[in-house]
Design a protein around this motif. Structure first.
Motif, short mmCIF file in Angstrom:
data_model
loop_
_atom_site.label_atom_id
_atom_site.label_comp_id
_atom_site.label_asym_id
_atom_site.label_seq_id
_atom_site.Cartn_x
_atom_site.Cartn_y
_atom_site.Cartn_z
N LEU A 107 0.84 -1.20 0.00
CA LEU A 107 0.00 0.00 0.00
C LEU A 107 0.87 1.25 0.00
N MET A 108 1.96 1.22 0.79
CA MET A 108 2.80 2.42 0.86
C MET A 108 3.42 2.74 -0.50
N ASN A 109 3.81 1.73 -1.26
CA ASN A 109 4.33 1.99 -2.61
C ASN A 109 3.26 2.59 -3.50
N GLU A 110 2.05 2.09 -3.39
CA GLU A 110 0.93 2.65 -4.16
C GLU A 110 0.70 4.12 -3.80
N VAL A 111 0.77 4.43 -2.53
CA VAL A 111 0.57 5.80 -2.06
C VAL A 111 1.69 6.70 -2.57
N LYS A 112 2.93 6.25 -2.47
CA LYS A 112 4.06 7.04 -2.98
C LYS A 112 3.91 7.30 -4.47
N THR A 113 3.55 6.27 -5.22
CA THR A 113 3.35 6.42 -6.65
C THR A 113 2.20 7.38 -6.93
N GLY A 114 1.13 7.28 -6.16
CA GLY A 114 -0.01 8.18 -6.33
C GLY A 114 0.36 9.63 -6.10
N PHE A 115 1.09 9.90 -5.03
CA PHE A 115 1.53 11.27 -4.75
C PHE A 115 2.45 11.78 -5.86
N ALA A 167 -19.15 0.90 -2.20
CA ALA A 167 -19.50 0.82 -3.63
C ALA A 167 -18.48 1.52 -4.51
N ARG A 168 -17.84 2.57 -4.01
CA ARG A 168 -16.84 3.30 -4.78
C ARG A 168 -15.46 2.67 -4.69
N ARG A 169 -15.19 1.94 -3.64
CA ARG A 169 -13.85 1.37 -3.44
C ARG A 169 -13.44 0.45 -4.58
N SER A 170 -14.37 -0.25 -5.15
CA SER A 170 -14.03 -1.21 -6.20
C SER A 170 -13.67 -0.53 -7.52
N THR A 171 -14.06 0.71 -7.69
CA THR A 171 -13.79 1.39 -8.95
C THR A 171 -12.80 2.54 -8.82
N LEU A 172 -12.43 2.91 -7.62
CA LEU A 172 -11.55 4.05 -7.39
C LEU A 172 -10.13 3.57 -7.11
N SER A 173 -9.18 4.08 -7.88
CA SER A 173 -7.78 3.71 -7.66
C SER A 173 -7.23 4.45 -6.45
N VAL A 174 -6.10 3.99 -5.97
CA VAL A 174 -5.43 4.68 -4.86
C VAL A 174 -5.09 6.10 -5.30
N THR A 175 -4.56 6.25 -6.50
CA THR A 175 -4.23 7.59 -7.01
C THR A 175 -5.48 8.45 -7.10
N GLY A 176 -6.56 7.91 -7.58
CA GLY A 176 -7.81 8.66 -7.67
C GLY A 176 -8.31 9.11 -6.31
N ALA A 177 -8.22 8.21 -5.33
CA ALA A 177 -8.65 8.56 -3.97
C ALA A 177 -7.76 9.65 -3.38
#
Length: 74
Positions: A1-9, A51-61
């Motif tokens: 998750l932390m890598n996803e968050v870093k990539t998202g930022f 309902a939104r979690r399944s369609t929202l990416s980490v970057t989108g959130a």
């Protein structure tokens, strides 16, 4: 998750830089070092309706959160 968050930022910062370079107002005016701790991150992600979690990416959130937290002046 932390890598996803870093990539998202990183993605959000890149979008912000690209918008400015193109003369557009960026979606967010996030500072270079946005401070977010794990409790804040988990609380925000847990606050997203199931309902939104399944369609929202980490970057989108993250993008939605940073737009709220660091809006650009008009």
């Amino acid at each position: 998750l932390m890598n996803e968050v870093k990539t998202g930022f990183r993605t959000i910062r890149d979008e912000q830089t690209a918008a400015r370079a193109a003369g557009r107002r960026p979606a967010t005016c996030m500072p270079e070092r946005a401070s977010v701790n794990s409790d804040q991150l988990l609380a925000r992600f847990n606050g997203i309706p199931a309902a939104r979690r399944s369609t929202l990416s980490v970057t989108g959130a993250l993008r939605e959160w940073m737009v709220e937290r660091y809006p650009c002046p008009r």
